[in-house]
Enzyme design. Structure first.
Site, PDB file in Angstrom:
ATOM      1  N   HIS A   1       1.979   5.382   1.656  1.00  0.00           N
ATOM      2  CA  HIS A   1       3.360   5.542   1.214  1.00  0.00           C
ATOM      3  C   HIS A   1       3.489   6.843   0.449  1.00  0.00           C
ATOM      4  O   HIS A   1       2.564   7.226  -0.266  1.00  0.00           O
ATOM      5  CB  HIS A   1       3.799   4.360   0.329  1.00  0.00           C
ATOM      6  CG  HIS A   1       5.270   4.213   0.273  1.00  0.00           C
ATOM      7  ND1 HIS A   1       6.042   4.941  -0.596  1.00  0.00           N
ATOM      8  CD2 HIS A   1       6.118   3.463   1.016  1.00  0.00           C
ATOM      9  CE1 HIS A   1       7.304   4.631  -0.395  1.00  0.00           C
ATOM     10  NE2 HIS A   1       7.382   3.743   0.584  1.00  0.00           N
TER      11      HIS A   1
ATOM     12  N   ASP B   1       6.075  -2.744   5.148  1.00  0.00           N
ATOM     13  CA  ASP B   1       6.190  -3.058   6.571  1.00  0.00           C
ATOM     14  C   ASP B   1       4.945  -3.701   7.152  1.00  0.00           C
ATOM     15  O   ASP B   1       4.947  -4.134   8.296  1.00  0.00           O
ATOM     16  CB  ASP B   1       6.529  -1.779   7.361  1.00  0.00           C
ATOM     17  CG  ASP B   1       7.976  -1.401   7.145  1.00  0.00           C
ATOM     18  OD1 ASP B   1       8.784  -2.316   6.919  1.00  0.00           O
ATOM     19  OD2 ASP B   1       8.290  -0.206   7.200  1.00  0.00           O
TER      20      ASP B   1
HETATM   21  N1  CMC Z   1      -3.394   6.003   8.529  1.00  0.00           N
HETATM   22  C1  CMC Z   1      -4.350   6.964   8.448  1.00  0.00           C
HETATM   23  N2  CMC Z   1      -4.271   8.026   7.619  1.00  0.00           N
HETATM   24  C2  CMC Z   1      -3.195   8.122   6.850  1.00  0.00           C
HETATM   25  C3  CMC Z   1      -2.159   7.169   6.877  1.00  0.00           C
HETATM   26  C4  CMC Z   1      -2.288   6.070   7.754  1.00  0.00           C
HETATM   27  N3  CMC Z   1      -1.330   5.133   7.826  1.00  0.00           N
HETATM   28  N4  CMC Z   1      -1.176   7.520   6.001  1.00  0.00           N
HETATM   29  C5  CMC Z   1      -1.599   8.669   5.449  1.00  0.00           C
HETATM   30  N5  CMC Z   1      -2.807   9.031   5.951  1.00  0.00           N
HETATM   31  C6  CMC Z   1      -3.618  10.202   5.540  1.00  0.00           C
HETATM   32  C7  CMC Z   1      -3.075  11.483   6.125  1.00  0.00           C
HETATM   33  O1  CMC Z   1      -3.666  11.786   7.365  1.00  0.00           O
HETATM   34  C8  CMC Z   1      -3.442  12.472   5.043  1.00  0.00           C
HETATM   35  O2  CMC Z   1      -4.816  12.745   5.158  1.00  0.00           O
HETATM   36  P1  CMC Z   1      -5.404  14.205   4.791  1.00  0.00           P
HETATM   37  O3  CMC Z   1      -5.142  14.369   3.317  1.00  0.00           O
HETATM   38  O4  CMC Z   1      -6.845  14.128   5.142  1.00  0.00           O
HETATM   39  O5  CMC Z   1      -4.643  15.195   5.626  1.00  0.00           O
HETATM   40  C9  CMC Z   1      -3.253  11.695   3.740  1.00  0.00           C
HETATM   41  O6  CMC Z   1      -3.474  10.332   4.122  1.00  0.00           O
HETATM   42  C10 CMC Z   1      -1.874  11.838   3.119  1.00  0.00           C
HETATM   43  O7  CMC Z   1      -0.900  11.471   4.095  1.00  0.00           O
HETATM   44  P2  CMC Z   1       0.462  12.241   4.320  1.00  0.00           P
HETATM   45  O8  CMC Z   1       0.913  12.021   5.733  1.00  0.00           O
HETATM   46  O9  CMC Z   1       0.347  13.667   3.842  1.00  0.00           O
HETATM   47  O10 CMC Z   1       1.393  11.460   3.290  1.00  0.00           O
HETATM   48  P3  CMC Z   1       2.964  11.387   3.329  1.00  0.00           P
HETATM   49  O11 CMC Z   1       3.385  11.049   1.974  1.00  0.00           O
HETATM   50  O12 CMC Z   1       3.530  12.620   3.949  1.00  0.00           O
HETATM   51  O13 CMC Z   1       3.262  10.181   4.363  1.00  0.00           O
HETATM   52  C11 CMC Z   1       3.651   8.023   5.233  1.00  0.00           C
HETATM   53  C12 CMC Z   1       3.550   8.894   3.969  1.00  0.00           C
HETATM   54  C13 CMC Z   1       4.207   6.661   4.859  1.00  0.00           C
HETATM   55  C14 CMC Z   1       4.597   8.676   6.245  1.00  0.00           C
HETATM   56  C15 CMC Z   1       2.215   7.874   5.842  1.00  0.00           C
HETATM   57  O14 CMC Z   1       1.365   7.224   4.931  1.00  0.00           O
HETATM   58  C16 CMC Z   1       2.234   7.130   7.178  1.00  0.00           C
HETATM   59  O15 CMC Z   1       2.442   7.762   8.219  1.00  0.00           O
HETATM   60  N6  CMC Z   1       2.015   5.761   7.168  1.00  0.00           N
HETATM   61  C17 CMC Z   1       2.109   4.982   8.380  1.00  0.00           C
HETATM   62  C18 CMC Z   1       3.578   4.711   8.708  1.00  0.00           C
HETATM   63  C19 CMC Z   1       4.180   3.662   7.783  1.00  0.00           C
HETATM   64  O16 CMC Z   1       3.603   2.612   7.547  1.00  0.00           O
HETATM   65  N7  CMC Z   1       5.397   3.961   7.294  1.00  0.00           N
HETATM   66  C20 CMC Z   1       6.160   2.997   6.481  1.00  0.00           C
HETATM   67  C21 CMC Z   1       6.360   3.451   5.076  1.00  0.00           C
HETATM   68  S1  CMC Z   1       6.997   2.112   4.048  1.00  0.00           S
HETATM   69  C22 CMC Z   1       8.605   1.846   4.654  1.00  0.00           C
HETATM   70  C23 CMC Z   1       9.505   2.924   4.195  1.00  0.00           C
HETATM   71  O17 CMC Z   1       9.944   2.834   3.030  1.00  0.00           O
HETATM   72  O18 CMC Z   1       9.794   3.838   4.977  1.00  0.00           O
END
Ligand code: CMC
Length: 428
Positions: free
Chosen positions: A307, A364
């Site tokens: 998140h 989720d």
């Molecule tokens: N699986 C594997 N790796 C992950 C995941 C995941 N679900 N989420 C983040 N990472 C890794 C990402 O690859 C990155 O690694 P590195 O630092 O080595 O490059 C690190 O963790 C930070 O991730 P980020 O993508 O830079 O973080 P963000 O804040 O931009 O993204 C997120 C947040 C929710 C989009 C992401 O965690 C994600 O894609 N999760 C899966 C989709 C999901 O469950 N979304 C629902 C969110 S809750 C409902 C809502 O309120 O929207």
């Protein structure tokens, strides 16, 4: 004297005011930085940028705190109804009995949608994803209520647009589902509460009696409360930015629905179940999917994990996990998907990759399991999120208008070609 930050660039120093919120959160105000220094700040994805001050929702991601208008999410999920929470978010206070009854009556009064909306619905092929249909139908309300196009009308008139939308969303959502499966639409039953009416419109068929199960209606009500607001997330920011151009409420919410649809945001609930199904079909090998999620050359992510703001736990996920257990228990359902989800969570919570990056199950991860248990089809999961998030979007749109916020218009750092002389077609 109020606190200030100093920014040094070369031999110049710029003073920047610091503002503080009611929970002592501090922010450096850079809104005048460009005027004094010629510099902008850059922050793709707005990871460290506050777009507004807001009095609606408080969230502390490090401590796993979520409050609407000061009330803890745990209390609201346990003790309030979705319409009470809706009132709280939009009007700033919990309603007393009289206010609540009046509000409920007004919402019930507007549940029917214009018969011509059916013609629009008929134009969509069956199998259309209900999120696309819902976003279109909400936008179409501007045609049926053209006066709503002006967001500067009196507060009573804006309030009527708001109540219409809260009342009609469940009808439009259920009709989007009926269209998807090619069944006739059901009209609202105003003798029922908000969630029961929605369930009946979703599941009643002309050939059989349909009784709403209170266990299911209560579970749905709780889920909607947990989704009702989440400060400046992707869809809410979209609603505020679209509304900041003085686009109408319905146009702004329609844009929010589209923003919610993506699998990184609200679409994750559908993606989680699809992922769990895929793992099950593949023999339930959790380790294989963990390895895929950690492999930077593999686009696969563990859906329902991670998140932007929660770096400890998502308080909504805690409540939902327990609710999932309760609902499955009460309905006597034994869903193998729940076991896979629990197994995946257990492994991920101990895995260095997930621990280092502070990736925890989000709202989720378990919501889809309850939706499945109460019979909601997978394609409707994100629509359920939209139904829940509606009061938050409305409250945020209203606050943005009341603050008379400027149009949302970020800047950029240009990285394209420098001035290039034009050559006509035969010279190229
Ligand atoms: N699986 C594997 N790796 C992950 C995941 C995941 N679900 N989420 C983040 N990472 C890794 C990402 O690859 C990155 O690694 P590195 O630092 O080595 O490059 C690190 O963790 C930070 O991730 P980020 O993508 O830079 O973080 P963000 O804040 O931009 O993204 C997120 C947040 C929710 C989009 C992401 O965690 C994600 O894609 N999760 C899966 C989709 C999901 O469950 N979304 C629902 C969110 S809750 C409902 C809502 O309120 O929207």
């Amino acid at each position: 004297m109020s606190e200030k930050a100093e920014l040094k660039v070369g031999d110049q120093t710029f003073e920047l005011p610091i503002i503080e919120g009611t929970e002592n959160e501090k922010a450096i105000d850079i809104s005048k930085l460009r005027a004094s220094s010629g510099l902008i700040t850059i922050d793709p994805g707005f990871k460290n940028t506050g777009s507004t001050t807001s009095a609606i929702t408080f969230l502390n991601g490090e401590q796993g705190i979520l409050r609407y208008r000061g009330y803890a999410i745990e209390d609201l999920a346990e003790k309030a109804s979705f319409l009470e929470v809706t009132y709280l978010l939009i009007y700033g206070e919990l309603p007393n009995k009289e206010q609540y009854n009046k509000f409920t009556q007004e919402i019930t009064h507007h549940t029917l949608i214009h018969e011509d909306i059916k013609n629009i619905l008929d134009g969509f092929p069956s199998n259309s994803h209900p999120m696309g249909v819902l976003s279109s139908l909400v936008s179409s309300l501007t045609a049926f209520y053209p006066e709503s196009l002006d967001p500067n009308r009196s507060s009573d008139e804006v309030d009527l647009s708001i109540k219409r939308l809260i009342a009609k969303m469940p009808t439009m959502a259920a009709w989007a589902y009926k269209n998807e499966i090619g069944h006739p639409a059901n009209y609202p039953d105003n003798s029922l509460d908000y969630c029961s009416n929605f369930l009946k419109m979703m599941f009643a068929v002309p050939s059989a009696e349909y009784e709403v199960d209170p266990v299911i209606a209560n579970a749905l009500d709780k889920l909607l409360i947990l989704h009702a607001d989440h400060e400046q997330n992707c869809s809410t920011s979209t609603v505020r930015v679209v509304g900041s151009s003085h686009a109408s409420l319905y146009a702004s919410i329609s844009a929010g629905i589209s923003a919610l649809w993506g699998p990184l945001h609200g679409g994750a609930n559908q993606a989680v179940i699809e992922m769990l199904e895929a793992i099950k079909a593949d023999g339930g090998d959790v380790a294989k999917y963990m390895a895929k999620a950690k492999d930077k050359n593999d686009p696969f992510r563990l859906m329902g994990f991670g998140h932007r703001v929660y770096k400890n736990f998502d308080p909504r996920a805690k409540i939902i996990k327990k609710a999932a257990d309760d609902v499955l228990d009460k309905l006597g359902i034994n869903d193998p998907i729940l076991e896979i989800a629990k197994g995946l969570e257990e492994v991920a919570l101990k895995d260095d990759y997930f621990v280092e990056r502070k990736l925890y199950p989000n709202v989720d991860f378990y919501s889809g399991i309850i939706y499945r248990a109460i019979g909601i089809p997978t394609s409707m999961f994100t629509v359920m999120f939209a139904l829940g998030r509606l009061p938050g979007w409305i409250a945020q749109w209203k606050e943005m208008r009341a603050n008379n916020e400027p149009i949302g218009r970020p800047r950029q750092v240009y990285t394209g070609s420098n001035l290039t002389s034009f050559k006509s077609l035969d010279q190229r």
